[in-house]
Design a protein around this motif. Sequence first.
Motif, PDB file in Angstrom:
ATOM      1  N   UNK A 248      39.249  33.093  49.879  1.00  0.00           N
ATOM      2  CA  UNK A 248      38.627  34.394  50.082  1.00  0.00           C
ATOM      3  C   UNK A 248      37.825  34.399  51.370  1.00  0.00           C
ATOM      4  N   UNK A 249      38.217  35.294  52.266  1.00  0.00           N
ATOM      5  CA  UNK A 249      37.520  35.486  53.525  1.00  0.00           C
ATOM      6  C   UNK A 249      37.211  36.962  53.693  1.00  0.00           C
ATOM      7  N   UNK A 250      36.020  37.261  54.192  1.00  0.00           N
ATOM      8  CA  UNK A 250      35.630  38.646  54.453  1.00  0.00           C
ATOM      9  C   UNK A 250      35.909  39.562  53.268  1.00  0.00           C
ATOM     10  N   UNK A 251      35.637  39.042  52.088  1.00  0.00           N
ATOM     11  CA  UNK A 251      35.718  39.854  50.887  1.00  0.00           C
ATOM     12  C   UNK A 251      37.090  40.040  50.298  1.00  0.00           C
ATOM     13  N   UNK A 252      38.082  39.331  50.801  1.00  0.00           N
ATOM     14  CA  UNK A 252      39.436  39.493  50.269  1.00  0.00           C
ATOM     15  C   UNK A 252      40.272  38.242  50.473  1.00  0.00           C
ATOM     16  N   UNK A 253      41.430  38.169  49.800  1.00  0.00           N
ATOM     17  CA  UNK A 253      42.288  36.996  49.935  1.00  0.00           C
ATOM     18  C   UNK A 253      42.847  36.883  51.347  1.00  0.00           C
ATOM     19  N   UNK A 254      42.962  35.654  51.819  1.00  0.00           N
ATOM     20  CA  UNK A 254      43.513  35.393  53.149  1.00  0.00           C
ATOM     21  C   UNK A 254      44.273  34.080  53.095  1.00  0.00           C
ATOM     22  N   UNK A 255      45.195  33.902  54.021  1.00  0.00           N
ATOM     23  CA  UNK A 255      45.952  32.658  54.113  1.00  0.00           C
ATOM     24  C   UNK A 255      45.396  31.831  55.260  1.00  0.00           C
ATOM     25  N   UNK A 256      44.921  30.645  54.932  1.00  0.00           N
ATOM     26  CA  UNK A 256      44.483  29.700  55.950  1.00  0.00           C
ATOM     27  C   UNK A 256      45.643  28.764  56.245  1.00  0.00           C
TER      28      UNK A 256
END
Length: 295
Positions: A248-256
């Motif tokens: 979770x990045x910036x309040x939402x799911x993200x792919x690292x």
Amino acid sequence: MSTDTATDAFEEHRPVLLGVAYRMLGRVADAEDVVQEAWLRWAGGDRSDVREPRAYLVRVTTRLAIDRLRQIKARGETYVGPWLPEPYLTDFGDTAPDTAERAVLTDSVSLAVLVVMETLSPLERAVFVLREAFGYPYSGIAALLDRGEPAVRQLAARARKHVEERRPRYDVDPARRRELTERFLAAAAGGDLEALMELLAPDVRLVGDSGGKSRAPLRVLESADKVGRFLAGIARKGVPGFSARILELNGGPAALVLTDGRPDAVFQLDVLDGRVRTVYIIRNPDKLRSLEAAR
């Protein structure tokens, strides 16, 4: 107030101070520097007249952030390609706020809103963050900024109108966004153009931030055909040592995305009506350092 008590009070409010500073600046390192400066002023100053430590610390942090913003704007630095905020870990874990509060915090720290906020004046940004993200009353903001309440209300109205007119619409349902993020990651990693086209809205936009320090589009790509072919092309070229995880990045799911175990890129999506409307790619290595621990 003893030194130990002062330290405890500051640490209690540190998450709020960092949240204010990050929303003001859009940069994790700058936000941490501002909070550290606030600590030095708190630890080395006269605290005998401080009755509300949180209000005092928010005031100091906000003013330091305003000064930092003005310095950045005064330098007039030219950024290579599109600019995006530095990714910010927002996994609340066991301390997650209730649904309504989480929605407000999530919206105020989203990439889409932070990009629009970058065009506000430092004072407008401060008022917007304190009012919209943290719910401060106009009278409280006026006291924090040494401004009259009518002036603060005017700043707030102007900032809110500016943000509302320019930010894209998107769904905030975290479960839906995570599902689409996982499907998008699988399709992109596999170079599956057909699967990508099923996920992308016809007018999808891809915004890449490399700062000129790594490979990413220097202009915004528009249309499903251009975005889909670009993403499929990356997969066809192959990336040695590739791996990825959802967080979770910036309040939402993200792919690292990791290369040989080190952060290489962040992908995050704006989703509306079950389709991807915006693809954000952050590849500037300076903006990925704060994610080293998350790998």
